[in-house]
Design a protein around this motif. Structure first.
Motif, PDB file in Angstrom:
ATOM      1  N   LEU A  76      -4.314   0.739  11.936  1.00 36.36           N
ATOM      2  CA  LEU A  76      -4.903   0.281  10.685  1.00 36.36           C
ATOM      3  C   LEU A  76      -6.300   0.838  10.457  1.00 36.36           C
ATOM      4  N   LYS A  77      -7.100   0.815  11.502  1.00 39.65           N
ATOM      5  CA  LYS A  77      -8.497   1.219  11.335  1.00 39.65           C
ATOM      6  C   LYS A  77      -8.936   2.061  12.526  1.00 39.65           C
ATOM      7  N   SER A 103       0.829  -1.195   0.000  1.00 34.45           N
ATOM      8  CA  SER A 103       0.000   0.000   0.000  1.00 34.45           C
ATOM      9  C   SER A 103       0.864   1.245   0.000  1.00 34.45           C
ATOM     10  N   GLY A 141      -0.837   4.077   0.627  1.00 31.72           N
ATOM     11  CA  GLY A 141      -1.787   4.974   1.258  1.00 31.72           C
ATOM     12  C   GLY A 141      -2.966   5.283   0.359  1.00 31.72           C
ATOM     13  N   ILE A 142      -2.830   4.994  -0.921  1.00 32.92           N
ATOM     14  CA  ILE A 142      -3.922   5.261  -1.857  1.00 32.92           C
ATOM     15  C   ILE A 142      -4.440   3.947  -2.408  1.00 32.92           C
ATOM     16  N   GLN A 187      -4.136  -0.351  -2.822  1.00 36.19           N
ATOM     17  CA  GLN A 187      -3.628  -1.580  -2.224  1.00 36.19           C
ATOM     18  C   GLN A 187      -3.461  -2.588  -3.325  1.00 36.19           C
ATOM     19  N   ALA A 200      -1.880  -2.934  14.180  1.00 36.90           N
ATOM     20  CA  ALA A 200      -1.156  -4.128  13.740  1.00 36.90           C
ATOM     21  C   ALA A 200      -0.134  -4.504  14.810  1.00 36.90           C
ATOM     22  N   LEU A 201       0.437  -5.668  14.677  1.00 33.09           N
ATOM     23  CA  LEU A 201       1.427  -6.150  15.636  1.00 33.09           C
ATOM     24  C   LEU A 201       2.596  -5.171  15.760  1.00 33.09           C
ATOM     25  N   SER A 202       2.951  -4.565  14.653  1.00 35.38           N
ATOM     26  CA  SER A 202       4.072  -3.623  14.660  1.00 35.38           C
ATOM     27  C   SER A 202       3.724  -2.327  15.382  1.00 35.38           C
ATOM     28  N   ASP A 208      -2.592 -15.066  12.207  1.00 36.64           N
ATOM     29  CA  ASP A 208      -3.637 -14.292  11.548  1.00 36.64           C
ATOM     30  C   ASP A 208      -3.822 -12.890  12.123  1.00 36.64           C
ATOM     31  N   THR A 209      -2.898 -12.445  12.942  1.00 35.95           N
ATOM     32  CA  THR A 209      -2.993 -11.079  13.448  1.00 35.95           C
ATOM     33  C   THR A 209      -2.513 -10.117  12.365  1.00 35.95           C
ATOM     34  N   PHE A 210      -3.208  -8.985  12.251  1.00 33.16           N
ATOM     35  CA  PHE A 210      -2.789  -7.990  11.285  1.00 33.16           C
ATOM     36  C   PHE A 210      -1.397  -7.483  11.625  1.00 33.16           C
ATOM     37  N   GLN A 211      -0.612  -7.324  10.604  1.00 34.48           N
ATOM     38  CA  GLN A 211       0.717  -6.779  10.788  1.00 34.48           C
ATOM     39  C   GLN A 211       0.985  -5.787   9.665  1.00 34.48           C
ATOM     40  N   ALA A 212       1.458  -4.627  10.017  1.00 30.86           N
ATOM     41  CA  ALA A 212       1.750  -3.627   8.990  1.00 30.86           C
ATOM     42  C   ALA A 212       3.096  -2.999   9.274  1.00 30.86           C
ATOM     43  N   ASN A 263      -7.077 -10.895  15.500  1.00 25.35           N
ATOM     44  CA  ASN A 263      -6.843 -10.131  14.284  1.00 25.35           C
ATOM     45  C   ASN A 263      -6.000  -8.890  14.546  1.00 25.35           C
ATOM     46  N   TYR A 264      -6.309  -8.237  15.656  1.00 26.32           N
ATOM     47  CA  TYR A 264      -5.560  -7.012  15.954  1.00 26.32           C
ATOM     48  C   TYR A 264      -4.786  -7.218  17.242  1.00 26.32           C
ATOM     49  N   HIS A 265      -3.511  -6.922  17.185  1.00 28.59           N
ATOM     50  CA  HIS A 265      -2.682  -7.167  18.352  1.00 28.59           C
ATOM     51  C   HIS A 265      -3.022  -6.200  19.475  1.00 28.59           C
ATOM     52  N   ASN A 313     -10.726   2.683   7.114  1.00 25.48           N
ATOM     53  CA  ASN A 313      -9.501   1.938   6.856  1.00 25.48           C
ATOM     54  C   ASN A 313      -8.401   2.929   6.502  1.00 25.48           C
ATOM     55  N   LEU A 314      -7.385   2.978   7.325  1.00 25.34           N
ATOM     56  CA  LEU A 314      -6.369   4.022   7.140  1.00 25.34           C
ATOM     57  C   LEU A 314      -5.394   3.733   6.002  1.00 25.34           C
ATOM     58  N   LEU A 315      -5.384   2.479   5.542  1.00 29.48           N
ATOM     59  CA  LEU A 315      -4.454   2.160   4.461  1.00 29.48           C
ATOM     60  C   LEU A 315      -5.094   2.367   3.092  1.00 29.48           C
ATOM     61  N   ARG A 316      -6.304   2.898   3.117  1.00 25.19           N
ATOM     62  CA  ARG A 316      -6.979   3.121   1.855  1.00 25.19           C
ATOM     63  C   ARG A 316      -7.411   4.571   1.792  1.00 25.19           C
ATOM     64  N   LYS A 344       1.403  -0.263  14.076  1.00 26.93           N
ATOM     65  CA  LYS A 344       0.841   0.667  13.095  1.00 26.93           C
ATOM     66  C   LYS A 344      -0.679   0.659  13.181  1.00 26.93           C
TER      67      LYS A 344
END
Lengths: 409, 411, 285
Positions: free
Chosen positions: C228-229, A107, A109-110, A112, C222-224, A176-180, C200-202, C252-255, C226
């Motif tokens: 996300l929403k 991504s 930012g705009i 994906q 996110a785990l890191s 399955d945890t979100f990671q970014a 799903n979300y850490h 959704n912050l990535l969009r 960051k």
């Protein structure tokens, strides 16, 4: 006696011999060179897969392959260190490394965009793969945990990013945890392999393990072996040693590419057949002409009391002898010409210069290959064809009455 | 001189036949090889144009970026107006709005990804020629919930005409959507990537299914002279920009960069190999010619003894070569065109090899067909004559240089 | 007022004796101190709540036996707005049944959720589809909510460690009917960090309204670390003793420019739910 006679005959008619010899040598040389080129082009796509995607042999967790499309992280090899070490000690192994393959969303930012993530070891990856050499802009990773990525050229173009820019990759951990992660683009990859150039995002293995919550786990162990010809044997040997895991060769992994190659071989074999045909005609016609020219000589031999079988045998000897020298020379010429092909390759890209800006750039350097089979076939065929085509004129000529034969020509 | 040459040829039939055979075979190979290369390339090109690129394609700018994902939300709204603008260009012969979308067909528990294409059935005879490729049943009719499905796909899913297929996919706005479609026809293009993964449905129904009212994802444009396609593409883009700003973009078939580049490359490779084959063929002719002059040392000596001048001897030898070359090239041309014609009608069937490729995404027919063209035959014929004459020059020089006595002594 | 009764917190019991031990000469001072302290003590019961207790309070508002809801979903995508309306029945956290009423193309689409399973009914083809595997990760009806988000259990305490981080007043923007409302609310800020791996979300950060114990803002990480929403809850209304937000938005912050708003137009708690509502058979009715 016959042999000596044959030998003497060959040298007596030097020009004739030389022409026949040349026909054989040149014909075989072409056969070898074109075969090397065509096989080389196929080999190129195999090499690409081996060098960037599969290595020679991969080790997976059992069950990984059934779910391969999803790149499952939960079917991982949890303590690869021991296996990597053991495999590395095998005398046949040239290099071993481990990787994690995972799904990501790239991504800016705009937009994906779904892509495939590959976590590679900065220190070991080059023992098996050529990714490091494929970094055309920027650099490869230095440390296993640095927060940077390498992007395929196509992806970089699509997102309009360059070295130094930041990208966000979104993924799911093993659980399955979100990671970014926001990562700096450290290098751009150009491999000619569309699966890398258009879909791959490479991160260092340490960062991958940590951010994907893999512990020490990896999804695959990749092996390069010293003798690719012993691929299957080595796989079987490994499979026996580590029955808990699945050992797969690149051939099993790249079946679609192999199938394409098989399809292409349809066209290739027509070409090779044509080359063979024209070489055959060249050789046999030269021999036939040379032999028919000697009808008078044959009559003389018959008059001197040589039996028909002896005459035929003499001609076959002669043919085989010229064939032998011609074949050797042809093979040698083939080897000589093939050396630069194999070493430097042929840059087909030159043919494309005028195409200009076509988004997908094929530099298209393909290298020749050493195809021992072709050499053997060409060599044997050269001798057999010359020997066999010598039979007919000798047979015909020796059937004539000596007087008739002498009168002729 | 002509008479002498002719007599020489006829006197030693065996020699003439052997020399001629080399030429004829060379010509034959030159003809069928070229026909086959052209045929395969042409097929690849034709399939690409008809199935994926048109001559020119109009697309939403955003669509181009993510084309592989088939982003339905990046579409052409009010596409009829856009089509009208394109059609106003004098070079344009046809415009056809289409929607290509991805579908996961459920099959025995696993999901099979396939492509659906929404089309205007009446236009397809000029676009994908779908109407001619129907092997069973009939073409879909506009506005009906019907589909034409690829033969291999139908086979794989165990579907037959009259069956109803439930197509489940996502709309342009991400909702799950579905439609029951009746299979009215099965098509076969002979291209695995199409026959195994594609179905066609009427455009209006695709619009309904995908929530794309009045919109398409791409407009195929066909032009009079396809070599002018890049220019026409630019012109259309310019006229579109006046109305829509930079919302839309055009791409000519040349911009389907990968195939175009690949084809150029493949053509280059084949040209080199073809050239090598010609070279070997000419060498064979040369060698045979040389041999046949050598064989006739005595004969030539006789001619010389009879007072023929060097140039005359040379002329005779070349003339002989010209005659043999012409006849042999003619025979070779007949053989070559026969094979080329056979290959253009029957082709070389490689479907068994292609069949194993599941994810094979290359628009090449599984039957290699030659392209039969008289131009190629003519080229081969001329080449045969030219090569024979050229190849006879070195041996004729040698013959001319021979001293009569030496010539008679030899052998 | 009876401090001891109100203060369940042991700290209170200690604090009071200290005050009574003050010297007489400092009476005026101590009186003032007492006054200040007692003021503080008014506030103390709430300040002293642990994160867990706050979540418990939230749960009292947000969980219910049964409910019938009518809602409107507004999906904003790149400048466009799409409105969908739906009606649903829910029972506890495990069961829900929703039916879309509009727009025409979505009318009759039904969802059934039982525990971790989800089915969808498409009237156009009269088919029930089980939503599983990869589909779970996709957006629900084109919104910024994924099916997964819908399935995610509200029993956060089991999977997350709750920690009260701070208190602050934040501004919440939401829609009430057609008008846009911005409100300042004093909030507890809670950090929920996953105790187990399979979430799903850490990390989730929740702002809980200090007065009525309704979450007003949630950030999903996110785990890191960051973000996300972001979810906003507003337009809180009282239903008997329960406070419940009628507005939820998800971003959704990535969009770029994507936002989905869910506006409850009508909600009734503790209704009687027709028998067989939560069955697959009911999907086809």
């Amino acid at each position: 006696m016959l042999l000596r006679l044959a030998f003497r005959n060959i040298f007596r008619h030097f020009t004739r011999t030389f022409l026949t010899f040349l026909a054989i040598a040149i014909g075989l040389m072409f056969l070898i060179i074109i075969d090397s080129m065509l096989t080389g082009i196929d080999q190129e796509s195999f090499d690409r897969i081996i060098n960037y995607e599969t290595g020679h042999i991969k080790i997976f967790d059992r069950g990984y392959r059934e779910d391969e499309e999803n790149l499952p992280l939960d079917k991982s090899i949890d303590s690869p260190g021991r296996i990597v070490k053991a495999v590395g000690l095998e005398p046949e192994v040239a290099g071993v490394t481990s990787r994690i393959n995972f799904r990501i969303m790239l991504s800016d930012g705009i937009d994906q965009y779904p892509a495939v993530g590959i976590a590679v070891s900065p220190s070991d990856d080059e023992a098996v793969f050529l990714l490091k050499q494929a970094v055309t802009k920027g650099e490869f990773f230095f440390t296993a945990s640095e927060e940077s990525i390498l992007l395929g050229e196509g992806l970089a173009e699509d997102f309009d990013v360059d070295v130094g820019d930041y990208m966000t990759i979104l993924m799911r951990t093993k659980y399955d945890t979100f990671q970014a992660l926001d990562l700096r683009v450290k290098g751009i990859l150009k491999t000619e392999d569309p699966k890398i150039d258009w879909a791959a995002v490479v991160i260092p293995l340490g960062l991958g393990k940590e951010s994907l919550d893999m512990g020490q786990g990896v999804t695959e162990i990749d092996i390069k072996i010293k003798d690719p010809a012993r691929l299957e044997e080595f796989r079987d040997m490994l499979a026996q040693k580590i029955p808990a895991l699945e050992v797969v060769t690149w051939k099993e992994l790249a079946e679609d590419v192999l199938a394409i190659a098989r399809a292409k071989r349809g066209g290739t074999s027509i070409m090779l057949f044509s080359i063979f045909l024209i070489a055959l005609i060249g050789i046999s016609n030269t021999i036939l002409l040379a032999a028919f020219e000697r009808t008078r000589e044959i009559g003389m031999m018959a008059a001197m009391g040589m039996r028909r079988g002896q005459i035929v045998r003499l001609f076959v000897f002669e043919g085989a002898m010229i064939g032998f020298f011609g074949s050797i020379t042809g093979c040698l010429l083939g080897v000589l010409l093939n050396i630069p092909f194999v070493k430097y390759g042929i840059n087909w890209g030159i043919l494309m210069r005028d195409v200009g800006d076509v988004g997908y750039r094929i530099t298209g350097v393909s290298r020749g290959v050493w195809n021992i089979d072709t050499f053997v076939i060409a060599f044997v065929a050269g001798i057999v064809i010359s020997a066999l085509t010598s039979i007919y004129p000798a047979w015909v000529a020796s059937r004539l009455e000596p007087t008739e034969a002498l009168r002729k020509a | 001189m002509l008479k002498i040459a002719l007599r020489n040829i006829l006197r030693n039939k065996r020699r003439s036949v052997l020399t001629g055979l080399s030429i004829a075979v060379a010509v034959m190979i030159a003809i069928y090889m070229w026909s086959l290369i052209e045929g395969v390339m042409d097929n690849l090109f034709d399939n690409t144009v008809r199935m994926t690129s048109g001559h020119v394609r109009i697309l939403n700018k955003e669509y181009v970026k993510r084309e592989k994902m088939l982003p339905l939300e990046a579409n052409i709204q009010g596409y009829k107006a856009v089509e009208k603008i394109a059609a106003a260009n004098s070079n344009v012969t046809l415009t056809a709005g289409r929607i290509k979308f991805g579908v996961l067909l459920e099959h025995e528990g696993s999901n099979k990804p396939v492509f659906g294409i929404g089309i205007v059935p009446s236009l397809e005879n000029q676009v994908s020629r779908l109407d001619q490729k129907i092997v069973a049943g009939r073409l879909i009719e506009p506005g009906k919930e019907e589909i034409n499905i690829g033969a291999m796909l139908a086979n794989e899913l165990g579907l037959k005409i009259g069956d109803t297929l439930t197509v489940v996919t996502q709309t342009a706005y991400g909702s799950i959507t579905a439609m029951n479609l009746t299979i009215v026809g099965v098509f076969s293009y002979g291209v695995i990537s199409v026959d195994k993964t594609t179905f066609f449905m009427p455009l209006s129904k695709a619009q309904q299914l995908l929530d794309l009212n009045n919109a398409v994802t791409e407009i195929f444009v066909f032009v009079k002279d396809m070599n002018k396609a890049p220019e026409v593409a630019r012109e259309i883009q310019a006229s579109l920009e006046q109305v829509y700003g930079d919302e839309y973009t055009t791409k000519s078939w040349r911009d389907v960069s990968f195939y175009w580049a690949y084809m150029r490359l493949a053509k280059g490779v084949y040209a080199v190999i073809y050239f090598l084959i010609l070279f070997l063929a000419s060498f064979t002719i040369l060698n045979t010619m040389y041999m046949s002059v050598l064989e006739r040392v005595k004969e030539i000596g006789m001619m010389k003894a009879l007072g023929l001048k060097d140039r005359q001897v040379m002329g005779i030898v070349i003339l002989e070569a010209l005659m043999i070359g012409t006849i042999a090239s003619f025979i070779g041309a007949i053989w070559g065109s026969g094979i080329a014609y056979y290959l253009s009608v029957e082709g070389i069937d490689l479907s068994s090899t292609f069949e194993q490729m599941d994810s094979f995404n290359f628009p090449l027919s599984s039957v290699y067909r030659a392209l039969f063209r008289w131009g190629i035959v003519f080229f081969g014929f001329c080449m045969g004559i030219l090569f024979s004459v050229a190849a006879s020059i070195p041996p004729s020089l040698r013959a001319a240089r021979m001293e009569p006595t030496e010539a008679l002594r030899e052998l | 007022m009876n401090f001891r009764q109100r203060g369940r917190n042991p700290r209170l019991n200690v604090a009071v004796p200290i005050i009574t031990k003050k010297r007489k000469g400092a009476e005026a001072f101590s009186l003032r101190l007492l006054l200040t302290l007692s003021l503080c003590l008014f506030a103390l019961p709430s300040v002293a709540l642990t994160g867990e207790e706050i979540i418990d309070q939230v749960d009292k508002n947000m969980t219910f036996g049964t409910a019938r809801t009518e809602a409107k979903m507004v999906i904003h995508v790149s400048g466009q707005e799409r409105v969908k309306t739906m009606a649903s029945y829910s029972e506890g956290e495990d069961k829900s049944f929703s039916e879309f009423l509009s727009p025409p193309r979505d009318k009759g689409v039904k969802y059934l959720k039982i525990g971790d399973n989800m089915w969808m009914y498409l009237p156009s083809v009269d088919k029930i589809i089980k939503i599983a595997g990869h589909m779970l990760k996709q957006s629900m009806m084109g919104s910024d909510f994924s099916y997964e988000d819908a399935l995610e259990s509200n029993k956060l305490k089991e999977k997350y460690a709750v920690q009260l981080v701070s208190q602050e007043t934040i501004y919440i923007k939401f829609r009430r009917g057609t008008e846009e409302v911005t409100k300042a609310r004093p909030c507890y800020v809670l950090d929920l960090t996953a105790k187990v791996k399979d979430v799903n979300y850490h990390k989730i950060r929740i702002w809980v309204d200090r007065e009525i114990f309704v979450p007003v803002r949630e950030e999903l990480f996110a785990l890191s670390g960051k973000k996300l929403k972001v979810m906003i809850l507003g337009d809180v209304q009282k239903h008997g003793s329960r406070y419940y937000p009628r507005y939820v938005s998800m971003k959704n912050l990535l969009r770029e420019d994507s936002l989905t708003e869910m506006i409850i137009t009508d909600i009734k708690f503790d209704v009687r739910i027709p028998k067989d509502t939560f069955t697959q058979r009911n999907l086809k009715n």
